[in-house]
Design an enzyme around this catalytic site. Structure first.
Site, PDB file in Angstrom:
ATOM      1  N   LYS A  73      51.258  -7.270  51.652  1.00 31.01           N
ATOM      2  CA  LYS A  73      49.860  -6.873  51.760  1.00 31.01           C
ATOM      3  C   LYS A  73      48.920  -8.018  51.359  1.00 31.01           C
ATOM      4  O   LYS A  73      47.879  -8.225  51.974  1.00 31.01           O
ATOM      5  CB  LYS A  73      49.622  -5.654  50.857  1.00 31.01           C
ATOM      6  N   PHE A  74      49.328  -8.787  50.337  1.00 26.82           N
ATOM      7  CA  PHE A  74      48.426  -9.801  49.802  1.00 26.82           C
ATOM      8  C   PHE A  74      48.707 -11.214  50.310  1.00 26.82           C
ATOM      9  O   PHE A  74      48.038 -12.151  49.918  1.00 26.82           O
ATOM     10  CB  PHE A  74      48.463  -9.784  48.274  1.00 26.82           C
ATOM     11  N   LYS A 101      62.087  -0.504  43.054  1.00 23.79           N
ATOM     12  CA  LYS A 101      62.351   0.145  44.340  1.00 23.79           C
ATOM     13  C   LYS A 101      62.979  -0.878  45.279  1.00 23.79           C
ATOM     14  O   LYS A 101      62.901  -2.085  45.005  1.00 23.79           O
ATOM     15  CB  LYS A 101      61.052   0.719  44.918  1.00 23.79           C
ATOM     16  N   THR A 136      44.326   1.769  15.620  1.00 21.93           N
ATOM     17  CA  THR A 136      43.605   2.948  16.075  1.00 21.93           C
ATOM     18  C   THR A 136      44.517   4.145  16.339  1.00 21.93           C
ATOM     19  O   THR A 136      44.080   5.142  16.853  1.00 21.93           O
ATOM     20  CB  THR A 136      42.816   2.631  17.370  1.00 21.93           C
TER      21      THR A 136
HETATM   22  N1  AK7 Z   1      64.104 -14.421  50.265  1.00 22.51           N
HETATM   23  C1  AK7 Z   1      51.665  -9.587  44.827  1.00 22.51           C
HETATM   24  C2  AK7 Z   1      50.463  -8.984  45.140  1.00 22.51           C
HETATM   25  C3  AK7 Z   1      49.602  -8.540  44.153  1.00 22.51           C
HETATM   26  C4  AK7 Z   1      54.243 -10.662  43.848  1.00 22.51           C
HETATM   27  O1  AK7 Z   1      54.229 -10.533  45.038  1.00 22.51           O
HETATM   28  C5  AK7 Z   1      51.186  -9.281  42.504  1.00 22.51           C
HETATM   29  C6  AK7 Z   1      56.484 -11.484  43.752  1.00 22.51           C
HETATM   30  C7  AK7 Z   1      58.581 -12.159  43.834  1.00 22.51           C
HETATM   31  C8  AK7 Z   1      58.391 -11.838  45.149  1.00 22.51           C
HETATM   32  C9  AK7 Z   1      59.413 -11.937  46.244  1.00 22.51           C
HETATM   33  C10 AK7 Z   1      58.997 -12.903  47.316  1.00 22.51           C
HETATM   34  C11 AK7 Z   1      62.477 -15.112  47.212  1.00 22.51           C
HETATM   35  C12 AK7 Z   1      61.075 -13.660  48.337  1.00 22.51           C
HETATM   36  C13 AK7 Z   1      63.169 -14.406  49.278  1.00 22.51           C
HETATM   37  C14 AK7 Z   1      61.996 -13.645  49.374  1.00 22.51           C
HETATM   38 BR1  AK7 Z   1      61.673 -12.588  50.881  1.00 22.51          BR
HETATM   39  N2  AK7 Z   1      61.341 -14.406  47.262  1.00 22.51           N
HETATM   40  N3  AK7 Z   1      63.389 -15.122  48.175  1.00 22.51           N
HETATM   41  N4  AK7 Z   1      59.930 -12.916  48.371  1.00 22.51           N
HETATM   42  N5  AK7 Z   1      57.496 -11.955  43.062  1.00 22.51           N
HETATM   43  S1  AK7 Z   1      56.853 -11.254  45.385  1.00 22.51           S
HETATM   44  N6  AK7 Z   1      55.311 -11.152  43.179  1.00 22.51           N
HETATM   45  N7  AK7 Z   1      53.190 -10.312  43.084  1.00 22.51           N
HETATM   46  C15 AK7 Z   1      52.014  -9.738  43.496  1.00 22.51           C
HETATM   47  C16 AK7 Z   1      50.010  -8.704  42.837  1.00 22.51           C
HETATM   48  C17 AK7 Z   1      49.105  -8.226  41.780  1.00 22.51           C
HETATM   49  F1  AK7 Z   1      48.011  -8.968  41.763  1.00 22.51           F
HETATM   50  F2  AK7 Z   1      48.758  -6.975  42.008  1.00 22.51           F
HETATM   51  F3  AK7 Z   1      49.660  -8.310  40.611  1.00 22.51           F
END
Ligand code: AK7
Length: 293
Positions: A39-40, A154, A187
């Site tokens: 989404k982001f 999830k 508190t």
């Molecule tokens: N094969 C996102 C939006 C808003 C966030 O996305 C926080 C993440 C790890 C992630 C996995 C990324 C490694 C992959 C792969 C893949 Br596919 N990574 N090998 N994908 N951490 S996504 N974190 N955080 C996030 C927010 C918030 F602002 F709401 F906090």
């Protein structure tokens, strides 16, 4: 391994970058194929030029973060995840930003997103499910020991490494309960029972999610799914847990799920007891690596 271990300033210093210039920039990376879309923003395969280390680079648009008012959540995620070191937790090596975007430098999980695997095979074998659940229980024990609660376990937030280990990713919804307790210390006198209780029982959230996940691994669908959102809500509140006859699932697995999906969070099976449960002991690969076949 220039990126792994230590903080960003140390890494850059160890790469021979002048002390005054310590931040990562997009120029430090070669960008490869897209790995996923969220989404982001999107995730790309990337290589850190000096070390040749392969990473995943998640690109988030500041405008969207602002619009959804989640900047504080992202800051919290970075603070929390940077300090976690566990084989079943995806490493967050660092971050940087430019005018319009924030970049997360993440460990690359070569086998990709778990939910896609689940879609492909419909449901997992008991051996595969138990191996993942045991690994996740160990990762959550580690997190809870550091007073970190993930709160968003999830299939979409789980990745699989080249070796086949499961990795928890995306700590965007996680909280650090210790700092909350500390700030609330003075508190506490004025807090109602539900808030006092919630501070202690929050960790139970992750046990519940692990129970839902175990069911979904074995049946291919989450346990309280319904067409209407309001019906799912009702089924969760009632803990309307049913085990369909197909696929065939062992009674030991159903017993474990039933002990995790308990309404009273203090009565849910503790994570260390999950690891001792006969179904886990008999089915999980102790290495935490699922090998097909
Ligand atoms: N094969 C996102 C939006 C808003 C966030 O996305 C926080 C993440 C790890 C992630 C996995 C990324 C490694 C992959 C792969 C893949 Br596919 N990574 N090998 N994908 N951490 S996504 N974190 N955080 C996030 C927010 C918030 F602002 F709401 F906090």
């Amino acid at each position: 391994m220039a990126i792994a271990g230590g903080n960003q300033e140390e890494e850059k210093a160890s790469l021979g970058v002048p002390a005054m210039e310590m931040r990562w920039t997009l120029n430090d990376f070669d960008i490869g194929k897209p790995l996923g879309r969220g989404k982001f923003g999107h995730v790309y395969l990337a290589r850190e030029k000096k070390s040749n280390q392969i990473v995943a680079l998640k690109v988030l648009f500041k405008s969207q973060l602002k619009q959804s008012q989640v900047e504080h959540q992202l800051r919290r995620e970075v603070e929390i995840q940077c300090h976690l070191r566990h084989p079943n937790i995806l490493r967050l090596y660092g971050y940087f930003y430019d005018q319009s975007r924030v970049y997360l430098i993440l460990e690359y999980a070569a086998k990709g997103e778990l939910y896609k695997e689940l879609q492909k095979c419909k449901y997992f074998s008991e051996r595969r499910a138990a191996t993942y659940i045991a690994s996740l229980a160990r990762a959550l024990i580690y997190c809870h020991g550091k007073h970190v609660i993930h709160r968003d376990i999830k299939p979409e937030n789980l990745l699989i490494s080249m070796q086949g280990e499961v990795k928890i990713a995306d700590f965007g919804w996680s909280v650090h309960t210790f700092s909350r307790r500390k700030t609330m210390c003075g508190t506490l006198d004025y807090l109602p029972p539900e808030m006092v209780e919630s501070i202690e029982h929050d960790a139970g959230v992750d046990i519940w999610s692990l129970g839902v996940l175990c069911y979904e691994f074995l049946y291919g669908l989450p346990p309280f799914e319904a067409k209407q959102h309001s019906d799912t809500y009702r089924r969760i509140v009632k803990v309307d847990l049913k085990f369909p006859p197909i696929p065939i699932v062992s009674s030991a697995a159903k017993d474990l799920i039933s002990q995790m999906l308990v309404k009273d969070s203090s009565k849910r099976l503790a994570l260390h007891k999950v690891l001792e449960h006969p179904w886990i002991v008999q089915n999980a690969d102790p290495s935490g690596i699922y090998r097909a076949g």
